[in-house]
Design a protein around this motif. Sequence first.
Motif, PDB file in Angstrom:
ATOM      1  N   VAL A   1     -17.291  34.834 -33.866  1.00 26.34           N
ATOM      2  CA  VAL A   1     -18.633  34.461 -34.308  1.00 26.34           C
ATOM      3  C   VAL A   1     -18.941  33.021 -33.922  1.00 26.34           C
ATOM      4  N   GLU A   2     -17.993  32.114 -34.173  1.00 23.27           N
ATOM      5  CA  GLU A   2     -18.236  30.706 -33.860  1.00 23.27           C
ATOM      6  C   GLU A   2     -18.424  30.501 -32.359  1.00 23.27           C
ATOM      7  N   ASN A   3     -17.579  31.146 -31.555  1.00 24.12           N
ATOM      8  CA  ASN A   3     -17.721  30.998 -30.105  1.00 24.12           C
ATOM      9  C   ASN A   3     -19.033  31.593 -29.618  1.00 24.12           C
ATOM     10  N   ARG A   4     -19.402  32.722 -30.186  1.00 25.45           N
ATOM     11  CA  ARG A   4     -20.648  33.359 -29.761  1.00 25.45           C
ATOM     12  C   ARG A   4     -21.848  32.500 -30.139  1.00 25.45           C
ATOM     13  N   VAL A   5     -21.846  31.931 -31.334  1.00 26.10           N
ATOM     14  CA  VAL A   5     -22.948  31.064 -31.757  1.00 26.10           C
ATOM     15  C   VAL A   5     -23.030  29.842 -30.856  1.00 26.10           C
ATOM     16  N   SER A   6     -21.873  29.272 -30.509  1.00 23.14           N
ATOM     17  CA  SER A   6     -21.873  28.106 -29.625  1.00 23.14           C
ATOM     18  C   SER A   6     -22.422  28.469 -28.243  1.00 23.14           C
ATOM     19  N   GLN A   7     -22.042  29.637 -27.738  1.00 23.22           N
ATOM     20  CA  GLN A   7     -22.557  30.068 -26.434  1.00 23.22           C
ATOM     21  C   GLN A   7     -24.070  30.271 -26.476  1.00 23.22           C
ATOM     22  N   ILE A   8     -24.542  30.869 -27.561  1.00 17.86           N
ATOM     23  CA  ILE A   8     -25.987  31.103 -27.685  1.00 17.86           C
ATOM     24  C   ILE A   8     -26.740  29.779 -27.774  1.00 17.86           C
ATOM     25  N   ASP A   9     -26.183  28.802 -28.525  1.00 16.55           N
ATOM     26  CA  ASP A   9     -26.828  27.489 -28.610  1.00 16.55           C
ATOM     27  C   ASP A   9     -26.918  26.821 -27.238  1.00 16.55           C
ATOM     28  N   ASP A  10     -25.840  26.928 -26.455  1.00 18.47           N
ATOM     29  CA  ASP A  10     -25.855  26.334 -25.107  1.00 18.47           C
ATOM     30  C   ASP A  10     -26.883  27.022 -24.218  1.00 18.47           C
ATOM     31  N   GLU A  11     -26.969  28.348 -24.334  1.00 19.20           N
ATOM     32  CA  GLU A  11     -27.945  29.076 -23.535  1.00 19.20           C
ATOM     33  C   GLU A  11     -29.376  28.712 -23.927  1.00 19.20           C
ATOM     34  N   ILE A  12     -29.614  28.545 -25.232  1.00 23.31           N
ATOM     35  CA  ILE A  12     -30.956  28.160 -25.698  1.00 23.31           C
ATOM     36  C   ILE A  12     -31.330  26.777 -25.164  1.00 23.31           C
ATOM     37  N   ALA A  13     -30.397  25.815 -25.247  1.00 26.36           N
ATOM     38  CA  ALA A  13     -30.682  24.461 -24.738  1.00 26.36           C
ATOM     39  C   ALA A  13     -30.949  24.483 -23.232  1.00 26.36           C
ATOM     40  N   LYS A  14     -30.180  25.300 -22.515  1.00 21.70           N
ATOM     41  CA  LYS A  14     -30.383  25.395 -21.066  1.00 21.70           C
ATOM     42  C   LYS A  14     -31.744  26.003 -20.742  1.00 21.70           C
ATOM     43  N   ASN A  15     -32.123  27.056 -21.470  1.00 21.59           N
ATOM     44  CA  ASN A  15     -33.419  27.701 -21.230  1.00 21.59           C
ATOM     45  C   ASN A  15     -34.579  26.770 -21.566  1.00 21.59           C
ATOM     46  N   VAL A  16     -34.443  26.001 -22.655  1.00 27.22           N
ATOM     47  CA  VAL A  16     -35.498  25.054 -23.015  1.00 27.22           C
ATOM     48  C   VAL A  16     -35.668  24.002 -21.925  1.00 27.22           C
ATOM     49  N   GLN A  17     -34.557  23.520 -21.377  1.00 22.99           N
ATOM     50  CA  GLN A  17     -34.638  22.526 -20.310  1.00 22.99           C
ATOM     51  C   GLN A  17     -35.290  23.100 -19.056  1.00 22.99           C
TER      52      GLN A  17
END
Length: 377
Positions: free
Chosen positions: A279-295
């Motif tokens: 769960v923690e790794n998946r949440v971290s991956q999703i956060d990174d993907e969200i930041a990348k998409n926003v950029q």
Amino acid sequence: MRELERKLDWTMARKVLEMQETVTKVIRKRRTLRVFVTHTVHDQVWQVQGKDTSVDFNTGRGIPSWELRIEGKLLDEVGVILAKDRNIAPPPPKFGSFLKSIVVDVDRDPRLYPEEVIVEWHKNPTLPADDGFSIRRRGDTSLRVRIIIHLDNIPEKGSVDPALSSIIGVKQGTRAECVTALWYYIKHNGLQDKNDRRVVRPDEKLRTLIPADAVLFQNVAEVVDRCLRPPEPVVIYHEIQINPQEPTKTRAFDIEVDMDDSILKTKIRDVLTRLVPTVENRVSQIDDEIAKNVQEIRSARLKRQFFQSFADDPQGFIKTWMDSQSRDLEVILGTDRGVPEELMRRSDFFRLPWVEEAVAVHEGMRMAGALPYQATR
């Protein structure tokens, strides 16, 4: 979607915390402990006939004696003794882990046998548990023994006084169980004061234990403390018969014990081991993907504004862009003398397009960490 995502994250986090808390608590499970009491006679007259009858007082060889062994085995849910299979994890607990103490009272005349007639064993938490206990004494006559077993209940259980037991319907239990049962009785019979719910007004049955018109509920727990007695031990009577036809005899007794469900805890730990890091790794991956998409969205927006401005007014856009590049070049080469003071005094100067571009560049550099953030008052 965001609200649903927040609810899902909160539910998963709450379940993980509940499972982690469950592992630290005692998960009680009722099981059956089968106690075997076996006696064996040695070097009796009818056993040494025709053999070497020499006596060794140091080792006890040649002296008529008997041996009493007490051991226990845990049964599974269907009543089968759990074997010590190394492939089974965790292994079944040993007999000594269920006991607090054992007292063996030998019924014989101490004047004839100087050996002690009362043998006691008390649990030592620093030593490993044993599967059984043996007692060997000299003797050639039949006798009776009384075995007193004190179980080690976690949490501690006690016998409930009959006056309280008749009210809550519990004859033996922990302090928490008795307080909970008493609270259910008070709530079911509506004994709480209507104006102050912390006050309990005893009825006729409860008044035998609480001789008062009103009492605070936190003081009701004192009634449970007064009515709890040490738990009754398990008493086993056994007769050691010095009989040629039956030199060895075994009897079995079943005792109900409460034990910690280690198997269930092991399964919960396995689930937590697989669940929490995932769960923690998946949440971290999703956060990174969200930041990348926003950029990427922000970069695409700037590109669109650039080309849209060029499409609307190519000539004006080129002129503005050239002016901006010239100004940047002057700053880089150090030939920029700054903004004339006359222009700085005009408010319309700060409404020109270059202001928005300058703010965007400054904020971009600050967000990237190139410029220190200075708070203004």
